[in-house]
Motif scaffolding. Structure first.
Motif, PDB file in Angstrom:
ATOM      1  N   CYS A   1       0.826  -1.201   0.000  1.00 60.27           N
ATOM      2  CA  CYS A   1       0.000   0.000   0.000  1.00 60.27           C
ATOM      3  C   CYS A   1       0.864   1.256   0.000  1.00 60.27           C
ATOM      4  CB  CYS A   1      -0.973   0.006   1.174  1.00 60.27           C
ATOM      5  SG  CYS A   1      -0.221   0.060   2.770  1.00 60.27           S
ATOM      6  N   TYR A   2       0.288   2.284  -0.632  1.00 54.12           N
ATOM      7  CA  TYR A   2       0.919   3.599  -0.712  1.00 54.12           C
ATOM      8  C   TYR A   2      -0.192   4.628  -0.801  1.00 54.12           C
ATOM      9  CZ  TYR A   2       3.601   7.550  -2.537  1.00 54.12           C
ATOM     10  OH  TYR A   2       4.167   8.786  -2.716  1.00 54.12           O
ATOM     11  N   ALA A   3      -0.137   5.633   0.038  1.00 50.15           N
ATOM     12  CA  ALA A   3      -1.144   6.697   0.013  1.00 50.15           C
ATOM     13  C   ALA A   3      -0.508   7.938  -0.589  1.00 50.15           C
ATOM     14  CB  ALA A   3      -1.654   6.982   1.414  1.00 50.15           C
ATOM     15  N   ALA A   4      -0.841   8.206  -1.844  1.00 54.32           N
ATOM     16  CA  ALA A   4      -0.364   9.415  -2.510  1.00 54.32           C
ATOM     17  C   ALA A   4      -1.221  10.588  -2.046  1.00 54.32           C
ATOM     18  CB  ALA A   4      -0.445   9.245  -4.024  1.00 54.32           C
ATOM     19  N   ALA A   5      -0.870  11.768  -2.479  1.00 55.09           N
ATOM     20  CA  ALA A   5      -1.597  12.959  -2.051  1.00 55.09           C
ATOM     21  C   ALA A   5      -3.079  12.884  -2.413  1.00 55.09           C
ATOM     22  CB  ALA A   5      -0.968  14.200  -2.661  1.00 55.09           C
ATOM     23  N   ARG A   6      -3.412  12.323  -3.569  1.00 57.38           N
ATOM     24  CA  ARG A   6      -4.802  12.285  -4.014  1.00 57.38           C
ATOM     25  C   ARG A   6      -5.350  10.872  -4.199  1.00 57.38           C
ATOM     26  NH1 ARG A   6      -6.475  17.463  -6.233  1.00 57.38           N
ATOM     27  NH2 ARG A   6      -4.686  18.837  -6.156  1.00 57.38           N
ATOM     28  N   ASP A   7      -4.505   9.908  -4.344  1.00 57.02           N
ATOM     29  CA  ASP A   7      -4.938   8.540  -4.599  1.00 57.02           C
ATOM     30  C   ASP A   7      -4.315   7.601  -3.586  1.00 57.02           C
ATOM     31  OD1 ASP A   7      -6.352   9.212  -6.981  1.00 57.02           O
ATOM     32  OD2 ASP A   7      -4.452   9.245  -8.083  1.00 57.02           O
ATOM     33  N   GLU A   8      -4.848   6.397  -3.561  1.00 55.90           N
ATOM     34  CA  GLU A   8      -4.216   5.371  -2.738  1.00 55.90           C
ATOM     35  C   GLU A   8      -4.023   4.119  -3.569  1.00 55.90           C
ATOM     36  OE1 GLU A   8      -7.581   3.054  -0.313  1.00 55.90           O
ATOM     37  OE2 GLU A   8      -7.228   5.091   0.364  1.00 55.90           O
ATOM     38  N   PHE A   9      -3.008   3.369  -3.231  1.00 51.72           N
ATOM     39  CA  PHE A   9      -2.682   2.135  -3.920  1.00 51.72           C
ATOM     40  C   PHE A   9      -2.709   1.031  -2.869  1.00 51.72           C
ATOM     41  CE2 PHE A   9       0.193  -1.151  -5.299  1.00 51.72           C
ATOM     42  CZ  PHE A   9      -0.004  -1.236  -6.669  1.00 51.72           C
ATOM     43  N   LEU A  10      -3.514   0.026  -3.076  1.00 51.26           N
ATOM     44  CA  LEU A  10      -3.559  -1.130  -2.182  1.00 51.26           C
ATOM     45  C   LEU A  10      -3.751  -2.350  -3.056  1.00 51.26           C
ATOM     46  CD1 LEU A  10      -3.623  -2.455   0.602  1.00 51.26           C
ATOM     47  CD2 LEU A  10      -6.083  -2.055   0.636  1.00 51.26           C
ATOM     48  N   ARG A  11      -2.766  -3.234  -3.028  1.00 44.94           N
ATOM     49  CA  ARG A  11      -2.831  -4.404  -3.882  1.00 44.94           C
ATOM     50  C   ARG A  11      -2.478  -5.655  -3.094  1.00 44.94           C
ATOM     51  NH1 ARG A  11      -0.781  -3.460  -9.372  1.00 44.94           N
ATOM     52  NH2 ARG A  11      -2.787  -2.429  -9.369  1.00 44.94           N
ATOM     53  N   PRO A  12      -3.390  -6.632  -3.076  1.00 44.36           N
ATOM     54  CA  PRO A  12      -3.044  -7.933  -2.509  1.00 44.36           C
ATOM     55  C   PRO A  12      -2.099  -8.642  -3.476  1.00 44.36           C
ATOM     56  CG  PRO A  12      -5.296  -7.955  -3.326  1.00 44.36           C
ATOM     57  CD  PRO A  12      -4.766  -6.571  -3.528  1.00 44.36           C
ATOM     58  N   LEU A  13      -1.207  -9.440  -2.928  1.00 48.00           N
ATOM     59  CA  LEU A  13      -0.183 -10.068  -3.747  1.00 48.00           C
ATOM     60  C   LEU A  13       0.165 -11.430  -3.162  1.00 48.00           C
ATOM     61  CD1 LEU A  13       1.629  -9.069  -6.150  1.00 48.00           C
ATOM     62  CD2 LEU A  13       3.235  -8.290  -4.434  1.00 48.00           C
ATOM     63  N   LYS A  14       0.321 -12.421  -4.009  1.00 51.76           N
ATOM     64  CA  LYS A  14       0.801 -13.741  -3.587  1.00 51.76           C
ATOM     65  C   LYS A  14       2.283 -13.805  -3.934  1.00 51.76           C
ATOM     66  CE  LYS A  14      -3.154 -16.031  -2.667  1.00 51.76           C
ATOM     67  NZ  LYS A  14      -3.443 -16.759  -1.475  1.00 51.76           N
ATOM     68  N   VAL A  15       3.103 -14.124  -2.932  1.00 46.90           N
ATOM     69  CA  VAL A  15       4.550 -14.195  -3.139  1.00 46.90           C
ATOM     70  C   VAL A  15       5.083 -15.505  -2.579  1.00 46.90           C
ATOM     71  CG1 VAL A  15       4.835 -11.688  -3.116  1.00 46.90           C
ATOM     72  CG2 VAL A  15       5.095 -12.968  -0.997  1.00 46.90           C
ATOM     73  N   ALA A  16       6.219 -15.907  -3.071  1.00 49.55           N
ATOM     74  CA  ALA A  16       6.869 -17.126  -2.585  1.00 49.55           C
ATOM     75  C   ALA A  16       7.536 -16.853  -1.238  1.00 49.55           C
ATOM     76  CB  ALA A  16       7.907 -17.582  -3.596  1.00 49.55           C
ATOM     77  N   PRO A  17       7.624 -17.854  -0.389  1.00 46.43           N
ATOM     78  CA  PRO A  17       8.377 -17.684   0.857  1.00 46.43           C
ATOM     79  C   PRO A  17       9.809 -17.238   0.537  1.00 46.43           C
ATOM     80  CG  PRO A  17       7.131 -19.723   0.910  1.00 46.43           C
ATOM     81  CD  PRO A  17       7.034 -19.189  -0.496  1.00 46.43           C
ATOM     82  N   GLY A  18      10.325 -16.322   1.329  1.00 53.14           N
ATOM     83  CA  GLY A  18      11.666 -15.796   1.101  1.00 53.14           C
ATOM     84  C   GLY A  18      11.683 -14.509   0.306  1.00 53.14           C
ATOM     85  N   THR A  19      10.518 -14.054  -0.164  1.00 53.06           N
ATOM     86  CA  THR A  19      10.429 -12.798  -0.907  1.00 53.06           C
ATOM     87  C   THR A  19      10.683 -11.629   0.036  1.00 53.06           C
ATOM     88  OG1 THR A  19       8.839 -13.759  -2.446  1.00 53.06           O
ATOM     89  CG2 THR A  19       8.915 -11.364  -2.344  1.00 53.06           C
ATOM     90  N   THR A  20      11.399 -10.627  -0.450  1.00 52.82           N
ATOM     91  CA  THR A  20      11.707  -9.447   0.371  1.00 52.82           C
ATOM     92  C   THR A  20      10.714  -8.318   0.080  1.00 52.82           C
ATOM     93  OG1 THR A  20      13.181  -8.469  -1.270  1.00 52.82           O
ATOM     94  CG2 THR A  20      14.174 -10.004   0.327  1.00 52.82           C
ATOM     95  N   ILE A  21      10.756  -7.308   0.938  1.00 53.28           N
ATOM     96  CA  ILE A  21       9.906  -6.130   0.742  1.00 53.28           C
ATOM     97  C   ILE A  21      10.181  -5.498  -0.621  1.00 53.28           C
ATOM     98  CG2 ILE A  21       9.515  -3.748   1.494  1.00 53.28           C
ATOM     99  CD1 ILE A  21       9.781  -4.698   4.371  1.00 53.28           C
TER     100      ILE A  21
END
Length: 107
Positions: free
Chosen positions: A10-30
């Protein structure tokens, strides 16, 4: 095969927001999850070299390994100095003028 982890970017921009669910493999970094999410393309103002990131309001590094249900947050710079805002609210509540000196100056 290992099970995939459910995480959120997630990221909250000044006017919009971004929120995305995501499937990742174990060991994935930020950092890897941020790149996979598409947030860098959707919000080109993000600069990961200067903007901090975290998980549930706790700052982390881009190489932090994710766990199930982590919410990755990309933080924007502050618009106002929290100390100055607090001084103005206190002065207003006291009913007086803001007599605090500008930051870095003594009265």
């Amino acid at each position: 095969m290992d099970e995939m982890l459910q995480v959120y970017v997630c990221y909250a921009a000044a006017r919009d927001e971004f929120l995305r669910p995501l499937k990742v493999a174990p060991g994935t970094t930020i950092g890897q999850a941020i790149e996979m999410s598409g947030v860098l393309e959707a919000c080109p103002d993000i600069n990961l070299t200067t903007q901090p990131v975290g998980i549930y309001a706790k700052k982390q590094t881009l190489d932090t390994v994710l766990r199930e249900r982590d919410r990755i947050e990309i933080y924007r710079p502050l618009v106002a100095d929290p100390k100055d805002s607090r001084r103005r609210r206190a002065a207003k509540k006291a009913g007086g003028e803001d007599t605090a000196a500008p930051a870095g100056q003594d009265i």
